[in-house]
Design an enzyme around this catalytic site. Structure first.
Site, PDB file in Angstrom:
ATOM      1  N   ASN A 162       0.879  -1.166   0.000  1.00  0.00           N
ATOM      2  CA  ASN A 162       0.000   0.000   0.000  1.00  0.00           C
ATOM      3  C   ASN A 162       0.916   1.215   0.000  1.00  0.00           C
ATOM      4  OD1 ASN A 162      -1.793   2.058   0.499  1.00  0.00           O
ATOM      5  ND2 ASN A 162      -2.229   1.468   2.626  1.00  0.00           N
ATOM      6  N   TRP A 163       1.085   1.783  -1.168  1.00  0.00           N
ATOM      7  CA  TRP A 163       2.039   2.897  -1.299  1.00  0.00           C
ATOM      8  C   TRP A 163       1.553   4.168  -0.607  1.00  0.00           C
ATOM      9  CZ3 TRP A 163       4.174   3.249  -7.039  1.00  0.00           C
ATOM     10  CH2 TRP A 163       4.896   2.089  -7.324  1.00  0.00           C
ATOM     11  N   LYS A 164       0.268   4.228  -0.299  1.00  0.00           N
ATOM     12  CA  LYS A 164      -0.337   5.464   0.238  1.00  0.00           C
ATOM     13  C   LYS A 164      -0.033   6.619  -0.731  1.00  0.00           C
ATOM     14  CE  LYS A 164      -0.086   3.450   4.764  1.00  0.00           C
ATOM     15  NZ  LYS A 164      -0.129   3.626   6.216  1.00  0.00           N
ATOM     16  N   HIS A 222      -9.595   1.628   4.686  1.00  0.00           N
ATOM     17  CA  HIS A 222      -8.317   1.804   5.394  1.00  0.00           C
ATOM     18  C   HIS A 222      -8.536   2.755   6.565  1.00  0.00           C
ATOM     19  CE1 HIS A 222      -4.237   2.948   6.362  1.00  0.00           C
ATOM     20  NE2 HIS A 222      -3.862   1.819   5.770  1.00  0.00           N
ATOM     21  N   GLU A 253      -6.908   5.120   7.694  1.00  0.00           N
ATOM     22  CA  GLU A 253      -6.654   6.544   7.419  1.00  0.00           C
ATOM     23  C   GLU A 253      -7.886   7.187   6.780  1.00  0.00           C
ATOM     24  OE1 GLU A 253      -2.968   5.907   5.343  1.00  0.00           O
ATOM     25  OE2 GLU A 253      -2.040   5.342   7.244  1.00  0.00           O
ATOM     26  N   GLU A 259      -5.629  -4.400  10.530  1.00  0.00           N
ATOM     27  CA  GLU A 259      -4.571  -3.419  10.731  1.00  0.00           C
ATOM     28  C   GLU A 259      -4.854  -2.622  12.004  1.00  0.00           C
ATOM     29  OE1 GLU A 259      -2.523  -2.496   6.692  1.00  0.00           O
ATOM     30  OE2 GLU A 259      -4.150  -1.089   7.013  1.00  0.00           O
ATOM     31  N   GLY A 281       2.429   2.450  10.704  1.00  0.00           N
ATOM     32  CA  GLY A 281       3.429   3.500  10.529  1.00  0.00           C
ATOM     33  C   GLY A 281       4.101   3.936  11.819  1.00  0.00           C
ATOM     34  N   SER A 326       3.251  -1.962  10.370  1.00  0.00           N
ATOM     35  CA  SER A 326       4.692  -2.057  10.631  1.00  0.00           C
ATOM     36  C   SER A 326       5.275  -3.447  10.353  1.00  0.00           C
ATOM     37  CB  SER A 326       5.010  -1.610  12.067  1.00  0.00           C
ATOM     38  OG  SER A 326       4.631  -0.244  12.241  1.00  0.00           O
ATOM     39  N   GLY A 346       2.727  -1.138   4.229  1.00  0.00           N
ATOM     40  CA  GLY A 346       2.812   0.283   3.910  1.00  0.00           C
ATOM     41  C   GLY A 346       4.244   0.698   3.632  1.00  0.00           C
ATOM     42  N   GLY A 347       4.884   1.300   4.632  1.00  0.00           N
ATOM     43  CA  GLY A 347       6.224   1.863   4.465  1.00  0.00           C
ATOM     44  C   GLY A 347       7.223   0.935   3.777  1.00  0.00           C
TER      45      GLY A 347
HETATM   46  P1  PGA Z   1       2.749   0.400   7.610  1.00  0.00           P
HETATM   47  O1  PGA Z   1       1.288   0.639   6.959  1.00  0.00           O
HETATM   48  O2  PGA Z   1       3.242  -0.934   7.082  1.00  0.00           O
HETATM   49  O3  PGA Z   1       3.570   1.544   7.138  1.00  0.00           O
HETATM   50  O4  PGA Z   1       2.567   0.361   9.092  1.00  0.00           O
HETATM   51  C1  PGA Z   1       0.386  -0.404   6.751  1.00  0.00           C
HETATM   52  C2  PGA Z   1      -0.892   0.133   6.153  1.00  0.00           C
HETATM   53  O5  PGA Z   1      -1.356   1.209   6.596  1.00  0.00           O
HETATM   54  O6  PGA Z   1      -1.481  -0.481   5.242  1.00  0.00           O
END
Ligand code: PGA
Length: 257
Positions: free
Chosen positions: A12-14, A99, A101, A171, A177, A215, A236-237
């Protein structure tokens, strides 16, 4: 319960990436993923403007691409929104919906997320339905109630056949993150709960891939993916660096039987 479920690792590149650096990342991920054994599927969910680029660079590779959100509507006067059908025009496989966010910053309700999942399915996309609790909710002992409500809204909106085609990602908001990962046993407990909820919808639904996200790194992926009800990860990251992302994909491979 089958232990033969294939593993799935989705990036998930966001809101990250630029056209030049994306090309390098996509090409490296495609090359690395081609060396993986069967039993591990790989996807990347990119910002909308880069769907065409992803399609151009990933077509013919083993890597699928996806979108990070879709509209709850099929079309019309909804400035700024992107319909699932539009994403389908670019060969998209996955659509992340719900998600945390988006639930937090865009006030998306469980019902809205359910509509988004429906639109994704109608357009032939596979929704990756995200659920998760905040730290306050966990500390208040309401984790199961919160994620149960989030999942239930989606399951209620779908037929059993449709529900059998989704992906669910757990999640925990406090792990996204932050560098704080849920302990493997902690994540497994929640996944077992989600599996049970899915089973209530139908035997075929119980086998949907259940991803863990928050994470995930090369160092912790194998232990997480080794848990009975964890079928892979939403990353994500670490999905922004091909070396890390591919190491996580390989970790999924080592625990696939
Ligand atoms: P993260 O994000 O791996 O950077 O914690 C995961 C996500 O929000 O899908």
């Amino acid at each position: 319960m089958s232990r033969e479920r294939a593993k799935l690792v989705v990036g998930n590149w966001k809101m990250h990436g630029r056209i030049g650096e994306n090309a390098t990342l996509l090409i490296e991920v495609a090359a690395g993923a081609s060396a993986l054994q069967k039993g591990v599927s790989v996807g990347v969910c990119v910002p909308c403007p880069y769907l065409a680029q992803s399609q151009a660079l990933l077509s013919g590779s083993v890597v699928r691409w996806g979108i990070q959100d879709v509209s709850a509507h099929t079309g019309g006067a909804f400035t700024g929104e992107v319909a699932a059908e539009m994403a389908a025009d670019f060969g998209v496989t996955y659509a992340i919906v719900g998600h945390s966010e988006r639930r937090a910053y865009h006030r998306e309700s469980p019902e809205l997320v359910a509509s988004k999942a429906q639109r994704a399915i109608e357009a032939g996309l596979t929704p990756i339905v995200c659920v998760g609790e905040t730290l306050e909710e966990r500390e208040a002992g309401t984790t199961e109630r919160i994620i149960g409500t989030q999942l239930e809204a989606v399951l209620q909106a779908l037929t059993e056949e449709q529900a059998a085609g989704i992906v669910v990602a757990y999640e925990p908001v406090w792990a996204i993150g932050t560098g704080k990962t849920a302990r493997p046993g902690q994540a497994q407990d929640v996944h077992a709960f989600l599996r049970h909820k899915l089973l209530e919808k139908g035997a075929t639904v119980a086998n949907v891939p259940l991803l863990y996200g928050g994470s995930v790194k090369p160092e912790n992926a194998e232990e997480l993916f080794g848990q009975k009800d964890i079928d892979g990860g939403l990353i994500g990251g670490a999905s922004l660096k091909s070396k890390d992302f591919l190491a996580i994909c390989r970790a999924a491979q080592t625990v696939t039987h």
